[in-house]
Design a protein around this motif. Structure first.
Motif, PDB file in Angstrom:
ATOM      1  N   TRP A   2       0.824  -1.203   0.000  1.00 57.27           N
ATOM      2  CA  TRP A   2       0.000   0.000   0.000  1.00 57.27           C
ATOM      3  C   TRP A   2       0.861   1.257   0.000  1.00 57.27           C
ATOM      4  O   TRP A   2       0.649   2.169  -0.813  1.00 57.27           O
ATOM      5  CB  TRP A   2      -0.924  -0.039   1.211  1.00 57.27           C
ATOM      6  N   TYR A   3       1.847   1.309   0.890  1.00 52.48           N
ATOM      7  CA  TYR A   3       2.683   2.512   0.979  1.00 52.48           C
ATOM      8  C   TYR A   3       3.546   2.700  -0.258  1.00 52.48           C
ATOM      9  O   TYR A   3       3.776   3.828  -0.721  1.00 52.48           O
ATOM     10  CB  TYR A   3       3.557   2.462   2.233  1.00 52.48           C
ATOM     11  N   THR A   4       4.035   1.598  -0.844  1.00 55.66           N
ATOM     12  CA  THR A   4       4.863   1.707  -2.048  1.00 55.66           C
ATOM     13  C   THR A   4       4.062   2.269  -3.219  1.00 55.66           C
ATOM     14  O   THR A   4       4.494   3.204  -3.920  1.00 55.66           O
ATOM     15  CB  THR A   4       5.444   0.339  -2.423  1.00 55.66           C
ATOM     16  N   LEU A   5       2.894   1.684  -3.439  1.00 59.71           N
ATOM     17  CA  LEU A   5       2.079   2.136  -4.558  1.00 59.71           C
ATOM     18  C   LEU A   5       1.532   3.539  -4.322  1.00 59.71           C
ATOM     19  O   LEU A   5       1.433   4.356  -5.259  1.00 59.71           O
ATOM     20  CB  LEU A   5       0.935   1.142  -4.781  1.00 59.71           C
ATOM     21  N   LEU A   6       1.201   3.830  -3.064  1.00 59.31           N
ATOM     22  CA  LEU A   6       0.712   5.174  -2.752  1.00 59.31           C
ATOM     23  C   LEU A   6       1.813   6.217  -2.962  1.00 59.31           C
ATOM     24  O   LEU A   6       1.553   7.334  -3.425  1.00 59.31           O
ATOM     25  CB  LEU A   6       0.215   5.212  -1.304  1.00 59.31           C
ATOM     26  N   LEU A  32      -8.566   1.807  -6.430  1.00 56.52           N
ATOM     27  CA  LEU A  32      -8.425   0.502  -7.080  1.00 56.52           C
ATOM     28  C   LEU A  32      -7.342  -0.334  -6.397  1.00 56.52           C
ATOM     29  O   LEU A  32      -7.496  -1.550  -6.227  1.00 56.52           O
ATOM     30  CB  LEU A  32      -8.084   0.685  -8.561  1.00 56.52           C
ATOM     31  N   LEU A  33      -6.247   0.297  -6.010  1.00 55.93           N
ATOM     32  CA  LEU A  33      -5.179  -0.443  -5.327  1.00 55.93           C
ATOM     33  C   LEU A  33      -5.620  -0.929  -3.958  1.00 55.93           C
ATOM     34  O   LEU A  33      -5.149  -1.956  -3.471  1.00 55.93           O
ATOM     35  CB  LEU A  33      -3.943   0.460  -5.181  1.00 55.93           C
ATOM     36  N   ALA A  34      -6.512  -0.173  -3.317  1.00 52.63           N
ATOM     37  CA  ALA A  34      -6.953  -0.547  -1.977  1.00 52.63           C
ATOM     38  C   ALA A  34      -7.850  -1.785  -1.983  1.00 52.63           C
ATOM     39  O   ALA A  34      -8.022  -2.428  -0.950  1.00 52.63           O
ATOM     40  CB  ALA A  34      -7.700   0.623  -1.328  1.00 52.63           C
ATOM     41  N   VAL A  35      -8.415  -2.135  -3.150  1.00 53.21           N
ATOM     42  CA  VAL A  35      -9.331  -3.292  -3.211  1.00 53.21           C
ATOM     43  C   VAL A  35      -8.606  -4.589  -2.847  1.00 53.21           C
ATOM     44  O   VAL A  35      -9.000  -5.294  -1.917  1.00 53.21           O
ATOM     45  CB  VAL A  35      -9.997  -3.389  -4.605  1.00 53.21           C
ATOM     46  N   PRO A  36      -7.507  -4.956  -3.551  1.00 50.30           N
ATOM     47  CA  PRO A  36      -6.825  -6.197  -3.173  1.00 50.30           C
ATOM     48  C   PRO A  36      -5.935  -6.062  -1.944  1.00 50.30           C
ATOM     49  O   PRO A  36      -5.640  -7.052  -1.280  1.00 50.30           O
ATOM     50  CB  PRO A  36      -5.993  -6.535  -4.419  1.00 50.30           C
ATOM     51  N   VAL A  37      -5.473  -4.852  -1.659  1.00 52.26           N
ATOM     52  CA  VAL A  37      -4.523  -4.680  -0.563  1.00 52.26           C
ATOM     53  C   VAL A  37      -5.229  -4.502   0.776  1.00 52.26           C
ATOM     54  O   VAL A  37      -4.868  -5.123   1.779  1.00 52.26           O
ATOM     55  CB  VAL A  37      -3.587  -3.474  -0.844  1.00 52.26           C
ATOM     56  N   LEU A  38      -6.270  -3.660   0.787  1.00 50.95           N
ATOM     57  CA  LEU A  38      -6.961  -3.360   2.043  1.00 50.95           C
ATOM     58  C   LEU A  38      -8.341  -4.005   2.134  1.00 50.95           C
ATOM     59  O   LEU A  38      -8.964  -3.973   3.188  1.00 50.95           O
ATOM     60  CB  LEU A  38      -7.098  -1.835   2.213  1.00 50.95           C
ATOM     61  N   GLY A  39      -8.830  -4.540   1.013  1.00 47.10           N
ATOM     62  CA  GLY A  39     -10.134  -5.187   1.044  1.00 47.10           C
ATOM     63  C   GLY A  39     -11.304  -4.227   0.975  1.00 47.10           C
ATOM     64  O   GLY A  39     -12.425  -4.601   1.321  1.00 47.10           O
ATOM     65  N   THR A  40     -11.112  -2.995   0.531  1.00 52.51           N
ATOM     66  CA  THR A  40     -12.199  -2.026   0.423  1.00 52.51           C
ATOM     67  C   THR A  40     -12.975  -2.240  -0.875  1.00 52.51           C
ATOM     68  O   THR A  40     -12.457  -2.851  -1.819  1.00 52.51           O
ATOM     69  CB  THR A  40     -11.642  -0.595   0.459  1.00 52.51           C
ATOM     70  N   VAL A  52       2.274   8.059 -17.931  1.00 45.77           N
ATOM     71  CA  VAL A  52       2.045   6.637 -18.212  1.00 45.77           C
ATOM     72  C   VAL A  52       1.687   5.886 -16.937  1.00 45.77           C
ATOM     73  O   VAL A  52       0.859   4.979 -16.945  1.00 45.77           O
ATOM     74  CB  VAL A  52       3.294   6.020 -18.871  1.00 45.77           C
ATOM     75  N   LEU A  53       2.283   6.289 -15.821  1.00 44.86           N
ATOM     76  CA  LEU A  53       2.078   5.557 -14.567  1.00 44.86           C
ATOM     77  C   LEU A  53       0.630   5.580 -14.083  1.00 44.86           C
ATOM     78  O   LEU A  53       0.109   4.529 -13.690  1.00 44.86           O
ATOM     79  CB  LEU A  53       3.018   6.111 -13.493  1.00 44.86           C
ATOM     80  N   PRO A  54      -0.084   6.712 -14.065  1.00 49.95           N
ATOM     81  CA  PRO A  54      -1.490   6.659 -13.644  1.00 49.95           C
ATOM     82  C   PRO A  54      -2.325   5.694 -14.488  1.00 49.95           C
ATOM     83  O   PRO A  54      -3.158   4.962 -13.964  1.00 49.95           O
ATOM     84  CB  PRO A  54      -1.964   8.106 -13.799  1.00 49.95           C
ATOM     85  N   LEU A  55      -2.088   5.697 -15.814  1.00 44.14           N
ATOM     86  CA  LEU A  55      -2.819   4.769 -16.676  1.00 44.14           C
ATOM     87  C   LEU A  55      -2.489   3.324 -16.330  1.00 44.14           C
ATOM     88  O   LEU A  55      -3.372   2.464 -16.261  1.00 44.14           O
ATOM     89  CB  LEU A  55      -2.467   5.059 -18.136  1.00 44.14           C
ATOM     90  N   ALA A  56      -1.214   3.041 -16.084  1.00 47.39           N
ATOM     91  CA  ALA A  56      -0.800   1.677 -15.735  1.00 47.39           C
ATOM     92  C   ALA A  56      -1.417   1.230 -14.408  1.00 47.39           C
ATOM     93  O   ALA A  56      -1.874   0.092 -14.273  1.00 47.39           O
ATOM     94  CB  ALA A  56       0.724   1.590 -15.664  1.00 47.39           C
ATOM     95  N   VAL A 104       3.140  -3.083 -11.459  1.00 47.56           N
ATOM     96  CA  VAL A 104       2.159  -2.814 -10.405  1.00 47.56           C
ATOM     97  C   VAL A 104       1.319  -4.050 -10.128  1.00 47.56           C
ATOM     98  O   VAL A 104       1.050  -4.401  -8.979  1.00 47.56           O
ATOM     99  CB  VAL A 104       1.260  -1.620 -10.809  1.00 47.56           C
ATOM    100  N   TYR A 105       0.896  -4.732 -11.213  1.00 46.15           N
ATOM    101  CA  TYR A 105       0.074  -5.930 -11.028  1.00 46.15           C
ATOM    102  C   TYR A 105       0.841  -7.020 -10.290  1.00 46.15           C
ATOM    103  O   TYR A 105       0.248  -7.783  -9.508  1.00 46.15           O
ATOM    104  CB  TYR A 105      -0.386  -6.459 -12.382  1.00 46.15           C
ATOM    105  N   ALA A 106       2.154  -7.105 -10.498  1.00 50.65           N
ATOM    106  CA  ALA A 106       2.956  -8.119  -9.798  1.00 50.65           C
ATOM    107  C   ALA A 106       2.904  -7.907  -8.288  1.00 50.65           C
ATOM    108  O   ALA A 106       2.821  -8.869  -7.516  1.00 50.65           O
ATOM    109  CB  ALA A 106       4.396  -8.077 -10.300  1.00 50.65           C
ATOM    110  N   GLN A 107       2.941  -6.626  -7.855  1.00 55.50           N
ATOM    111  CA  GLN A 107       2.845  -6.355  -6.423  1.00 55.50           C
ATOM    112  C   GLN A 107       1.486  -6.760  -5.874  1.00 55.50           C
ATOM    113  O   GLN A 107       1.381  -7.362  -4.801  1.00 55.50           O
ATOM    114  CB  GLN A 107       3.096  -4.871  -6.153  1.00 55.50           C
TER     115      GLN A 107
END
Length: 359
Positions: free
Chosen positions: A9-13, A50-58, A91-95, A144-147
Motif C-alpha cells: 500500500w505505501y509503495t504504490l501510494l 483501485l489499489l486498496a481493493v486487493p490490498v486493504l479489502g475495500t 504513463v504511470l497513472p494509466l498503468a 504494479v500488477y505483480a505487487q
C-alpha cells in the motif's frame, strides 16, 4: 500479512504521490499546470481506490469512474505529447488504473496499451516513440500488477494455512474421541458385565462375588489411568497386551477364546501395532455387546493380518459397523484394509496392513 499489505500500500501510494508532485514542477504556464493538476489528482485518487481493493479489502469504485480515469490518464499522455512537456509520468497513472481493475488483468492490458499507443500517435509521436510509450505502459502495468498479485497469493496462502490448522485440530479431536470411545466403551462394558455377575453371585457365592467386584475396581482404575495417559498424549496401544486383555475378558464372560500367533512374530512398527490393537479391542467390545458368543478366535499371521471370529452374532445383517467403520477408515488411510462379514453362525473381522515390518 499485515506488514506485506502495508508495504504494498505505501509503495504504490508513494508512486501516485510522486506523480502528483511531478505536476507541480512540470514546465509550462501556471494555468496549464493547474489544469493538469486538476486532472491528475482525481485520476490518482481513483487509482488509489483501485489499489486498496486487493490490498486493504475495500470496495472498488464505480466502473464508470474507472473508465473515466483511464481515459483521463490517456488524455494526459496525449497532452504531454502535443506540448512536448515530458510524458513518462503520465504513463504511470494509466498503468495503475489498468493493474488495479478488479478483473483478469490480461483482458484490459491490450486496451490500455492501445490507448497509450493511440494517444502517442495522436500527439505527433513517430511510430517508434508510440511503440516506446506502449512498451512502457505495459511494463509499468505488469510491475504494479505483480505487487498486487504477490499480496493476493500471500493472502491465499495465509487462508490455506488457517484452513490446514483448523483441519488438523478437527482431525485431532476426532482421533481423541475415537481413542476415548475405545478406552471407556471397552472397560465400561466389562465393568457392567462383571457387576451383573457379582450381583447374581451375591446370594449364592459371596466370595466369588467379592472377587468379581475387586476386578471391577481394578478395571475402573485401569480405565482412569488410560484416560489420563490419553489426555497427556503418551498412551500407546500394545497388540500383545490387547490380545491378552481380550482373552482375559472373554474368559471372564464365559466365552471360550483361542489365540493363534505365528511361531516367529514380527516386530511391528508402533503405528501398525496401535491400529491392530484397536481392532482387537473393538472386536472384543462388540462381542460383549452384540452377540451371545460361546467362542472366539483371534489369529495373527506373519504378513501383518489379523482375523477375529466369533459365533452367535445377533446384530443386524451388516454387523456392528459403527466402531468398525471408523477403524476401517483409519486402516485405509494407513494403506491397509478392514473387512467384516456376517453369516448365520459367525461374524468375521479381517484387518490387513501390507506395510513393511521391522524384524
Amino acid at each position: 500479512m499485515t506488514s506485506l499489505r502495508r508495504l504494498n500500500w505505501y509503495t504504490l501510494l508513494a508512486c501516485l504521490t510522486g506523480v502528483v508532485l511531478l505536476t507541480v514542477i512540470q514546465p509550462g504556464t501556471t494555468a496549464a499546470r493547474a489544469a493538469v493538476f486538476a486532472v491528475v489528482v482525481p485520476v490518482c485518487v481513483v487509482a488509489g481506490r483501485l489499489l486498496a481493493v486487493p490490498v486493504l479489502g475495500t470496495p472498488p469504485p464505480p466502473t464508470a469512474m474507472t473508465i473515466i480515469a483511464a481515459l483521463a490518464a490517456a488524455g494526459l499522455l496525449l497532452y504531454s505529447r502535443i506540448t512536448g512537456e515530458g510524458g513518462f509520468p503520465w504513463v504511470l497513472p494509466l498503468a495503475v488504473v489498468l493493474a488495479g481493475v478488479p478483473r483478469p488483468a490480461w483482458r484490459l492490458w491490450p486496451a490500455g496499451a492501445a490507448l497509450a499507443f493511440a494517444a502517442s500517435l495522436a500527439g505527433g509521436r513517430h511510430l517508434g516513440g508510440a511503440l516506446s510509450d506502449l512498451a512502457v505502459t505495459a511494463l509499468c502495468t505488469a510491475g504494479v500488477y505483480a505487487q498486487l498479485w504477490m499480496c493476493a497469493v500471500a493472502d491465499r496462502l495465509d487462508r490455506a494455512r488457517h484452513t490446514e490448522r483448523t483441519t488438523a485440530v478437527t482431525g485431532e479431536r476426532r482421533r481423541f474421541a475415537a481413542e476415548l470411545h475405545d478406552i471407556q466403551g471397552h472397560n465400561l462394558q466389562v465393568i457392567a458385565l462383571k457387576s451383573e455377575l457379582a450381583e447374581r453371585l451375591a446370594g449364592t457365592d459371596p466370595a466369588r462375588a467379592a472377587e468379581q467386584m475387586r476386578e471391577v475396581q481394578e478395571l475402573a482404575r485401569q480405565a482412569l489411568g488410560d484416560t489420563r495417559e490419553l489426555v497427556r498424549g503418551y498412551r500407546a496401544v500394545s497388540l500383545d497386551t490387547e490380545i491378552a486383555n481380550a482373552a482375559r475378558v472373554l474368559d471372564a464372560a464365559g466365552i471360550r477364546s483361542s489365540i493363534s500367533l505365528p511361531p516367529d512374530p514380527p516386530v511391528l512398527p508402533p503405528a501398525v501395532e496401535n491400529l491392530l490393537g484397536l481392532v482387537v479391542r473393538e472386536c472384543t467390545t462388540n462381542v460383549l455387546r452384540h452377540s451371545t458368543a460361546a467362542r472366539c478366535e483371534i489369529a495373527l499371521t506373519g504378513d501383518v493380518a489379523l482375523r477375529f471370529v466369533n459365533d452367535n452374532p445377533f446384530d443386524g445383517p451388516d454387523g456392528p459397523a459403527g466402531g468398525l467403520a471408523g477403524l476401517r477408515d483409519r486402516l485405509t488411510a494407513a494403506g491397509g484394509s478392514l473387512r467384516f462379514r456376517r453369516t448365520d453362525g459367525e461374524f468375521t473381522v479381517t484387518a490387513a496392513l501390507p506395510m513393511a515390518v521391522v524384524r
